[in-house]
Design a protein around this motif. Structure first.
Motif, mmCIF file in Angstrom:
data_model
loop_
_atom_site.group_PDB
_atom_site.id
_atom_site.type_symbol
_atom_site.label_atom_id
_atom_site.label_comp_id
_atom_site.label_asym_id
_atom_site.label_seq_id
_atom_site.Cartn_x
_atom_site.Cartn_y
_atom_site.Cartn_z
ATOM 1 N N PRO A 159 0.808 -1.228 0.000
ATOM 2 C CA PRO A 159 0.000 0.000 0.000
ATOM 3 C C PRO A 159 0.842 1.279 0.000
ATOM 4 O O PRO A 159 2.021 1.258 0.358
ATOM 5 C CB PRO A 159 -0.802 -0.105 1.302
ATOM 6 N N VAL A 160 0.179 2.359 -0.402
ATOM 7 C CA VAL A 160 0.828 3.658 -0.575
ATOM 8 C C VAL A 160 1.636 4.088 0.647
ATOM 9 O O VAL A 160 2.743 4.597 0.513
ATOM 10 C CB VAL A 160 -0.247 4.725 -0.899
ATOM 11 N N PHE A 161 1.114 3.837 1.840
ATOM 12 C CA PHE A 161 1.785 4.391 3.027
ATOM 13 C C PHE A 161 3.175 3.795 3.235
ATOM 14 O O PHE A 161 4.002 4.362 3.953
ATOM 15 C CB PHE A 161 0.910 4.218 4.288
ATOM 16 N N ALA A 211 -0.053 6.907 -8.039
ATOM 17 C CA ALA A 211 -0.984 6.079 -7.263
ATOM 18 C C ALA A 211 -2.421 6.500 -7.517
ATOM 19 O O ALA A 211 -2.692 7.635 -7.894
ATOM 20 C CB ALA A 211 -0.666 6.196 -5.777
ATOM 21 N N ALA A 213 -5.936 6.316 -5.374
ATOM 22 C CA ALA A 213 -6.457 6.026 -4.037
ATOM 23 C C ALA A 213 -5.338 5.381 -3.213
ATOM 24 O O ALA A 213 -4.262 5.933 -3.096
ATOM 25 C CB ALA A 213 -7.698 5.146 -4.112
ATOM 26 N N GLU A 214 -5.569 4.163 -2.709
ATOM 27 C CA GLU A 214 -4.558 3.535 -1.851
ATOM 28 C C GLU A 214 -3.632 2.609 -2.624
ATOM 29 O O GLU A 214 -2.785 1.940 -2.049
ATOM 30 C CB GLU A 214 -5.247 2.763 -0.720
ATOM 31 N N GLU A 215 -3.813 2.576 -3.926
ATOM 32 C CA GLU A 215 -3.073 1.602 -4.717
ATOM 33 C C GLU A 215 -1.936 2.256 -5.509
ATOM 34 O O GLU A 215 -2.159 3.250 -6.205
ATOM 35 C CB GLU A 215 -4.025 0.917 -5.684
#
Ligand code: BT5
Length: 340
Positions: A159-161, A211, A213-215
């Motif tokens: 995930p992005v984070f 990216a 959203a979160e992807e």
């Protein structure tokens, strides 16, 4: 024309060396006289000779013959994809590769290629960048033949984070390869700088992400290493803060370093995907020069001054501020030993 010393006819040193190389390339087998080059760029023949010597020093095979001039021989340690790939122990990193003579920024180029579908591991290298970039729009000085200016496309599933941790992982991989292959004891300054033992910056890492959203769609991992250079090869504002692994003419092979980097990065990236930054924490701690130092951190919410205490399993830096709080820093600019 950019600003520069008067003997350079107003050109920046990095520009003029690139232009001289281009002129020699265009001339093919023909010799080009110092006078012709001097007239073309508005500089003296002595200044031309100085630039030629600098280019020879970083590995360009330029012949200099009295009364005839200069000629570029097409062998020597230029970056060539076949030579790099011949000694590559990877499955995907560097298997697709573009090596450019000149580009604005390898990160910009790789980003565009990734948008067009370039696969994971696709690698872009350039002999020089005319608009190499650092973080927050800062410039990255990238003169011809002096360094490794490289970008690798990644298509991770995490995930992005977690993306910022990738820069920390890459710092570990790059620092280890430099220590092993160039014999220089570089240290890591959190988050993305490698420093020489005297504190000058020798490498910077810039990951840029696309990216939704979160992807993560893809990440471009950009690495800049100053391989060859003397103090005077840097523009005045970088003298004292930037340094190189070696003097021009030293027997370090950029090709071998790149092979080492791609190999280690591929292995470490796999480990990182499976186990996260936790798997790198000890290696990072061994190489770091940040912990225990008095620092100023500039975050989006302002500046904090205190002591760098530890790094955690997520790669966050914990700072004991002068107000007595322990703060977790995920992303920031760090300055060592700030004045009060
Ligand atoms: C970085 O930014 O350190 C990331 C640099 C990444 C460069 C690579 S080269 C291949 C790829 N393609 C690109 O276009 N970029 C990547 P940052 O932490 O913001 O540091 C930038 C600052 O470092 C500048 O403001 C200067 O003070 C200093 N600097 C610029 N050029 C340098 C150099 N060659 N060596 C050491 N310091 C430099």
């Amino acid at each position: 024309m950019g600003p520069g010393a008067p003997e350079d006819g107003g050109w920046a040193v990095t520009e003029i060396r690139g232009e001289i190389l281009q002129a020699l390339r265009q001339a093919g087998d023909r010799f080009v006289s110092g006078e012709e080059l001097g007239q073309r760029f508005g500089i003296s023949r002595t200044a031309v000779w100085k630039h030629i010597q600098a280019l020879q020093g970083v590995g360009y095979p330029i012949e200099a013959v009295r009364n005839r001039g200069y000629r570029l021989r097409e062998e020597g340690e230029e970056l060539r994809p076949e030579a790099i790939q011949a000694g590559l122990a990877t499955n995907v990193f560097g298997r697709h590769m573009t090596v450019l003579e000149t580009v604005d920024s390898t990160n910009r180029y790789a980003f565009a290629e990734a948008e067009g579908g370039a696969p994971e591991g696709y690698t872009v290298l350039a002999e020089r960048q005319t608009a190499g970039r650092g973080r927050r729009g800062r410039p990255w000085f990238s003169p011809p033949g002096h360094g490794i200016w490289m970008s690798v496309v990644l298509r991770p599933t995490f995930p992005v984070f977690r993306a910022p941790q990738l820069t920390l992982m890459a710092a570990v991989s790059v620092a280890e390869v430099i220590r092993e292959r160039a014999g220089v004891s570089v240290g890591i300054k959190w988050p993305n700088d490698l420093l020489l033992p005297d504190g000058r910056k020798v490498c910077g890492i810039l990951s840029e992400m696309s990216a939704e959203a979160e992807e993560i769609r893809f990440i471009v991992l950009g690495i800049g290493v100053n391989v060859f250079g003397r103090v005077e090869d840097f523009p005045p504002e970088l003298r004292g803060v930037a340094g190189s692994l070696a003097e021009p003419g030293s027997p370090i092979s950029r090709t071998a370093l790149i092979q080492g980097l791609l190999g280690r990065l591929e292995t470490d990236y796999r480990i990182y995907q499976n186990e996260g930054f936790r798997a790198f924490r000890e290696r990072w701690e061994r190489l770091n020069v940040s912990l225990g130092r008095r620092i100023a951190v500039q975050t989006q919410s302002g500046q904090k001054i205190g002591w760098a205490r530890r790094i955690d399993d997520d790669g966050a830096l914990w700072v004991e501020t002068d107000e007595g709080h322990l703060e977790k820093i995920i992303s920031a600019e760090v300055i060592f030993d700030p004045g009060s």
